[in-house]
Write a protein that holds these residues in place. Structure first.
Motif, mmCIF file in Angstrom:
data_model
loop_
_atom_site.group_PDB
_atom_site.id
_atom_site.type_symbol
_atom_site.label_atom_id
_atom_site.label_comp_id
_atom_site.label_asym_id
_atom_site.label_seq_id
_atom_site.Cartn_x
_atom_site.Cartn_y
_atom_site.Cartn_z
ATOM 1 N N TRP A 20 43.770 37.349 48.187
ATOM 2 C CA TRP A 20 42.801 36.972 49.212
ATOM 3 C C TRP A 20 41.424 37.525 48.861
ATOM 4 O O TRP A 20 40.415 36.832 48.989
ATOM 5 C CB TRP A 20 43.248 37.492 50.581
ATOM 6 N N GLY A 21 41.378 38.782 48.454
ATOM 7 C CA GLY A 21 40.095 39.370 48.087
ATOM 8 C C GLY A 21 39.456 38.643 46.925
ATOM 9 O O GLY A 21 38.247 38.372 46.922
ATOM 10 N N GLU A 22 40.253 38.312 45.927
ATOM 11 C CA GLU A 22 39.729 37.586 44.771
ATOM 12 C C GLU A 22 39.231 36.204 45.177
ATOM 13 O O GLU A 22 38.190 35.734 44.691
ATOM 14 C CB GLU A 22 40.818 37.469 43.704
ATOM 15 N N ARG B 43 35.905 36.456 47.051
ATOM 16 C CA ARG B 43 34.809 36.743 46.123
ATOM 17 C C ARG B 43 34.430 35.484 45.331
ATOM 18 O O ARG B 43 33.244 35.180 45.150
ATOM 19 C CB ARG B 43 35.211 37.867 45.175
ATOM 20 N N LEU C 166 45.860 41.023 47.450
ATOM 21 C CA LEU C 166 44.880 41.085 46.373
ATOM 22 C C LEU C 166 44.306 39.705 46.094
ATOM 23 O O LEU C 166 43.109 39.551 45.840
ATOM 24 C CB LEU C 166 45.532 41.664 45.116
ATOM 25 N N ILE D 130 36.979 45.927 48.934
ATOM 26 C CA ILE D 130 36.811 44.753 49.780
ATOM 27 C C ILE D 130 35.587 43.990 49.284
ATOM 28 O O ILE D 130 34.536 44.590 49.026
ATOM 29 C CB ILE D 130 36.657 45.164 51.251
ATOM 30 N N PRO D 131 35.684 42.684 49.126
ATOM 31 C CA PRO D 131 34.579 41.909 48.551
ATOM 32 C C PRO D 131 33.272 42.088 49.314
ATOM 33 O O PRO D 131 33.263 42.144 50.550
ATOM 34 C CB PRO D 131 35.077 40.463 48.658
ATOM 35 N N ASN E 295 42.089 48.773 46.963
ATOM 36 C CA ASN E 295 41.466 47.532 46.524
ATOM 37 C C ASN E 295 40.090 47.398 47.169
ATOM 38 O O ASN E 295 39.986 47.361 48.398
ATOM 39 C CB ASN E 295 42.333 46.327 46.922
ATOM 40 N N HIS F 61 38.017 43.381 56.768
ATOM 41 C CA HIS F 61 39.143 44.119 56.181
ATOM 42 C C HIS F 61 40.316 43.203 55.867
ATOM 43 O O HIS F 61 41.166 43.539 55.045
ATOM 44 C CB HIS F 61 39.588 45.255 57.115
ATOM 45 N N TYR G 69 41.007 33.101 56.481
ATOM 46 C CA TYR G 69 41.106 33.698 55.151
ATOM 47 C C TYR G 69 42.207 33.014 54.344
ATOM 48 O O TYR G 69 42.078 32.837 53.125
ATOM 49 C CB TYR G 69 41.385 35.200 55.264
ATOM 50 N N ALA H 272 40.189 40.606 54.201
ATOM 51 C CA ALA H 272 40.051 40.112 52.834
ATOM 52 C C ALA H 272 40.890 40.935 51.867
ATOM 53 O O ALA H 272 41.064 40.550 50.711
ATOM 54 C CB ALA H 272 38.590 40.140 52.401
ATOM 55 N N GLY H 273 41.431 42.053 52.337
ATOM 56 C CA GLY H 273 42.305 42.869 51.510
ATOM 57 C C GLY H 273 43.764 42.774 51.895
ATOM 58 O O GLY H 273 44.579 43.554 51.415
#
Length: 588
Positions: free
Chosen positions: A124-126, A129, A122, A153-154, A151, A116, A89, A118-119
């Motif tokens: 990382w999640g973006e 995605r 912030l 999760i994507p 937040n 999880h 990630y 990916a959260g």
């Protein structure tokens, strides 16, 4: 289920499965089918750690899929010999545009392992995605409860529940209870150890408390830290007990069974390794995050028949060593997410009848998690930070962060000494056993359970062990009472005779009567009576939870509303007995 979901045009699939249930096998089967059908031509696996990248590549190679675990963002491409790549990630977050271009260039399946993560930040999640929006298919995997932050999760679907709160929705869920029923995972015995802990505070005050008894949060944390101090007596006793259990498991049908000690930091890991070397006569495998050979050491241990491995907390997630069957939870991390991942290292079944044993400190937070192994939680987007079910993600990140140097010494706290007692055994939501000193015959009753047992056989044997201990305690108490009853008249006769000879008979007689009361009190001290009642109540609450699915805290609250009185930690013996009678009427 995957085919049905994706045949309708859906690109995303979320599979939630307990650690050890075979998420990797499932994902690779999906990948192989999609490749064979021509629906994809490239695979990207995203994993939390470098070690897991290599683990994925090795597993994929076994089914004829070649993944490059050495792909680097700086290279931007890999050999045409590979069907895809395995990245972390962090790699994706460092260059999302690169991974987006790679994903868009060919029809790609994205496997998001432990989604999880990916959260974790912030950004990382973006990045996830952005990088994988063009993917032909996305398969998200997780084996643990989701996060407490809000937040999203994507690529995870959220739907409102009855309370209006948005919660994650899995396309497929396979919990620990399901896997246990199918023989995919092992049943877990939790052996909780308490003991007397002494420490010095920053103010210079020296305190002593029993681990697991009702304490303030600060006192519980201090007692817990004292227990984990390698210079005390608690850790050596628990490690010796765990090694005894490992020998029993190896001699009872799992000859290659291994053990893992999960430590807080490098200094503790080295100290525990030294203790194990003295206990067993052989040096364990030591896994430290700043060791460039850590992954190869784990692989060597996995293929060997060595007894013990010691590692810092970060090794708990995703490490695949199926022969691990005995664990020592020697860390202060207590989030549900971390606990589930840690215990997941020991539950991967290889054949029916295998059992796992995890030794842990007897503290309320861990006992609650051990008793609720079968609870499955979803990610809620509006969970209150005060919700007792919320997960402390800051603590989790602290638990999993790289510890490339020992932590600085804490001059505000000094552990002075500790002792160890087997407090209870937790299995299938129930509690068994009576307190037993380390090294006692009573402790051996539980350490000596056969290594190959079906879950129902484990429960039967635990009940038998507990019944035998309780019967022995009753016999000892009755014998002591009888001896006291015969001793008191003789003592009175002696004092009366002494009085007749001019002695102080009245005073001696009074002392004899007082001695009788004191002796009876020694046979059944109030704290022993209350302790036994608490354990029985907790056992019944655990059984009620297993039958109804209600959390332990809710059951205790209902009992208090029904019977009155304070929390169990402050309840009288009569109040505890009333709650026991009530829950038994409920069918507990």
């Amino acid at each position: 289920m995957y085919q049905a979901r994706t045949s309708s045009g859906a690109r995303d699939f979320l599979a939630v499965a307990t650690p050890g249930a075979g998420k990797t096998t499932f994902a690779l089967r999906v990948a192989a089918d999609l490749l064979a059908a021509g629906e994809i031509s490239r695979i990207t696996v995203v994993a939390p750690t470098e070690h897991l990248k290599r683990q994925w590549a090795a597993a994929a190679a076994e089914v004829g899929i070649d993944l490059d675990p050495d792909f680097r963002n700086s290279a931007g491409a890999t050999s045409s010999d590979y069907t895809g790549v395995a990245v972390t990630y962090a790699q994706v977050a460092a260059h999302p545009a690169l991974h987006r271009a790679r994903t868009a260039a060919r029809r790609t399946l994205i496997v998001l392992d432990e989604i999880h993560h990916a959260g974790d930040a912030l950004s990382w999640g973006e990045a996830v995605r952005e990088a994988f929006a063009p993917a032909a298919r996305r398969l998200a995997l997780t084996g643990t409860p989701f996060r407490s932050d809000v937040n999203p999760i994507p690529f995870v679907t959220y739907l409102p529940g009855p309370d209006g709160v948005l919660r994650s929705v899995a396309d497929s869920s396979y919990g620990y209870a399901d896997a246990l029923r199918d023989g995919v995972v092992r049943p877990v015995l939790f052996l909780a150890y308490s003991g007397e802990m002494s420490w010095r505070t920053s103010a210079g005050a020296e305190l002593t408390a029993r681990l697991g008894e009702p304490l303030t949060g600060e006192q519980t944390a201090a007692a817990w830290r004292t227990a984990l101090d390698p210079k005390g007596d608690w850790m050596p006793a628990v490690l010796a007990a765990a090694d005894t259990r490992l020998s029993q498991v190896r001699g009872g049908g799992m000859p290659d069974a291994g053990g893992l000690v999960i430590a807080t930091d490098h200094a503790a890991a080295r100290a525990y390794a030294g203790l194990l070397a003295r206990i067993t006569g052989a040096s364990p495998t030591l896994i430290l995050s700043d060791d460039p050979t850590a992954s190869s050491k784990i692989d060597t241990f996995r293929r060997s028949e060595a007894r013990w491995m010691v590692a810092v907390r970060m090794v708990s997630e995703g490490v695949d060593v199926p022969r691990l069957a005995v664990g020592v939870y020697a860390t202060s991390a207590s989030t549900p997410l971390f606990f589930a991942q840690a215990v997941g290292r020991f539950v991967r079944g290889r054949g029916r009848g295998e059992t796992a044993s995890v030794f842990l400190p007897s503290v309320p937070s861990l006992l609650g998690l051990a008793g609720e192994m079968e609870v499955q939680r979803d990610h809620a987007l509006e969970k209150s930070p005060r919700d007792p079910d919320a997960f402390d993600d800051d603590a989790l990140r602290e638990a999993n962060r790289r510890r490339d140097a020992p932590d600085q010494p804490d001059t505000l706290f000094t552990a002075l000494g500790s002792s160890a007692h087997l407090d209870r055994v937790i299995f299938d939501g129930g509690e068994f056993g009576t307190p037993a000193p380390a090294g006692s015959v009573e402790e051996e009753d539980f350490l000596g359970l056969p290594g190959l047992l079906e879950p129902d056989q484990v429960a039967v044997l635990l009940r038998q062990r507990q019944a035998a201990q309780q019967a022995a305690a009753r016999r000892d108490a009755a014998r002591a009472t009888t001896e006291q009853a015969t001793a008191v008249p003789a003592a009175r006769a002696g004092t009366e005779a002494a009085g007749g000879m001019g002695g102080a008979g009245t005073a001696a007689g009074g002392g004899g009567a007082g001695g009788k009361g004191a002796a009876v009190e020694e046979i059944r001290p109030k704290h022993e009576v209350i302790g036994e009642l608490r354990r029985e109540l907790n056992r019944l609450v655990g059984a009620h939870f297993h039958r109804t699915g209600k959390p332990h805290g809710m059951i205790h609250a209902e009992l208090r509303r029904s019977c009155g009185g304070p929390p169990s930690g402050q309840a009288t013996a009569a109040q505890l007995q009333a709650r026991i009678d009530t829950i038994r009427r409920w069918g507990g």
